[in-house]
Motif scaffolding. Structure first.
Motif, mmCIF file in Angstrom:
data_model
loop_
_atom_site.group_PDB
_atom_site.id
_atom_site.type_symbol
_atom_site.label_atom_id
_atom_site.label_comp_id
_atom_site.label_asym_id
_atom_site.label_seq_id
_atom_site.Cartn_x
_atom_site.Cartn_y
_atom_site.Cartn_z
ATOM 1 N N MET A 92 2.063 -0.445 -2.177
ATOM 2 C CA MET A 92 1.921 -0.541 -0.719
ATOM 3 C C MET A 92 1.569 -1.957 -0.284
ATOM 4 O O MET A 92 2.023 -2.443 0.754
ATOM 5 N N LEU A 93 0.763 -2.646 -1.083
ATOM 6 C CA LEU A 93 0.314 -3.989 -0.720
ATOM 7 C C LEU A 93 1.448 -5.007 -0.707
ATOM 8 O O LEU A 93 1.305 -6.084 -0.135
ATOM 9 N N LEU A 94 2.574 -4.673 -1.338
ATOM 10 C CA LEU A 94 3.703 -5.608 -1.393
ATOM 11 C C LEU A 94 4.608 -5.518 -0.171
ATOM 12 O O LEU A 94 5.452 -6.391 0.032
ATOM 13 N N LEU A 95 4.455 -4.483 0.652
ATOM 14 C CA LEU A 95 5.307 -4.356 1.836
ATOM 15 C C LEU A 95 4.893 -5.379 2.894
ATOM 16 O O LEU A 95 3.709 -5.499 3.216
ATOM 17 N N PRO A 96 5.848 -6.115 3.460
ATOM 18 C CA PRO A 96 5.531 -7.112 4.506
ATOM 19 C C PRO A 96 5.334 -6.429 5.858
ATOM 20 O O PRO A 96 6.256 -6.322 6.659
ATOM 21 N N VAL A 97 4.122 -5.959 6.136
ATOM 22 C CA VAL A 97 3.901 -5.153 7.330
ATOM 23 C C VAL A 97 3.677 -5.978 8.588
ATOM 24 O O VAL A 97 3.561 -5.418 9.677
#
Length: 323
Positions: A92-97
């Motif tokens: 989840m931390l790798l998604l560019p939100v």
């Protein structure tokens, strides 16, 4: 200050707390859609509109007795749920939100992060296999074998279909891929076949109907999770909800142009686009019925793999035409 920002990113948004809350909301959303497609009400009583039902189910399981089978590999049996949840939370931390991920100083955005997140999303399948195998239960072992069968069938078309937009964007970095399709929205249509293949493959990865053969209740009781109960089963259920969020976020990033804007606007975009993807996953679940093990593999290699390869060839031709 940098340490505080990092802790906020890891723990609050888009870290552990946000993913837990949003994963339970997505489970409610999926159950509501599934019920409405079948002319039912779905969760209604726990909280307003039944919003708190997934959290109530989670807490109820956490309070139940936690049993480890006598013949099971105790250490592996107990550790696998925590390992699986940690893997999904890391993905989840790798998604560019939001847009600051375009800054190359961001430790969660780097060239090749799309490969890493695909790798991380492959690991839960091995976790499910090991969970069933370590249980030493006959039904769990059959479920574990089916999990491994599906792994070899659906990982290849999923990888090909997700990487096709990356090839057209000429980048292996999620933030740059999302930025490319925000600047060229018409090119999103070129990736439509890959988007459809990815949806079906994600449905299979999540072991949802019609690909729920690893835990088919009418055939093998509960399959992989037959021997799991209490806290461990609660963590596995949370892991699967979180995996659906991350998978939907990945598809939204590479196929729908990502999540533009700052923190607030990025959050709104993330929710809208992931719910859009999950709507189709729920539609597939509600309009199909379970297929046989042999049909699962045949469907993948006979239809999904050729379409994903054809999509890759189309992307190469389009890239040569526009460059």
């Amino acid at each position: 200050m940098a340490i505080v920002k990092t802790l906020i990113y890891l723990i609050i948004y888009p870290g552990l707390l946000f993913l837990f809350i949003y994963s339970t909301f997505v489970e409610w959303y999926d159950r509501k859609l599934y019920a409405r497609f079948q002319n039912r009400m779905g969760p209604t009583h726990t909280g307003r509109w039944g919003l708190l039902q997934p959290i109530a189910d989670f807490l109820k399981l956490m309070a139940k007795e936690d049993i480890v089978p006598e013949r099971a590999d105790r250490r592996m049996f107990s550790a696998l749920p925590a390992f699986g949840l940690a893997i999904v939370f890391t993905a989840m931390l790798l998604l560019p939100v939001w847009n600051y991920s375009l800054d190359r100083s961001s430790f969660t955005s780097f060239n090749g992060d799309i490969i890493v997140i695909l790798y991380l999303l492959s690991l839960p399948t091995f976790i499910f296999f090991l969970a069933g195998w370590s249980s030493t239960n006959l039904f769990s072992t059959v479920g574990a074998a089916r999990v491994l069968t599906m792994l070899f069938g659906y990982e290849v078309p999923l990888f090909l279909s997700v990487l096709s937009p990356a090839i057209l964007a000429n980048s292996w970095r999620l933030a740059e891929i999302a930025s490319f399709y925000r600047q060229h929205p018409l090119l999103i249509l070129v990736n439509l076949p890959a988007f459809i293949v990815s949806l079906i493959c994600v449905q299979a990865k999540l072991e949802r109907t019609p690909f729920d053969i690893p835990h088919a209740e009418t055939e093998i009781v509960g399959g992989t999770f037959t021997e799991y109960s209490g806290k461990k089963l609660a963590i596995f259920r949370l892991m699967m909800d979180a995996e659906m969020v991350v998978a939907a976020g990945l598809l939204a990033t590479v196929f729908l142009g990502g999540f533009p804007g700052g923190v607030l606007l990025g959050l709104v975009n993330f929710i809208i686009k992931t719910l859009f993807v999950i709507f189709f996953l729920s539609l597939i679940r509600a309009t199909t019925s379970r297929i046989r093990v042999d049909q699962v593999v045949t469907f993948s290699w006979k239809y999904l793999a050729p379409v994903s390869v054809a999509q890759l060839l189309i992307i190469i031709l389009v890239k040569g035409f526009i460059s």
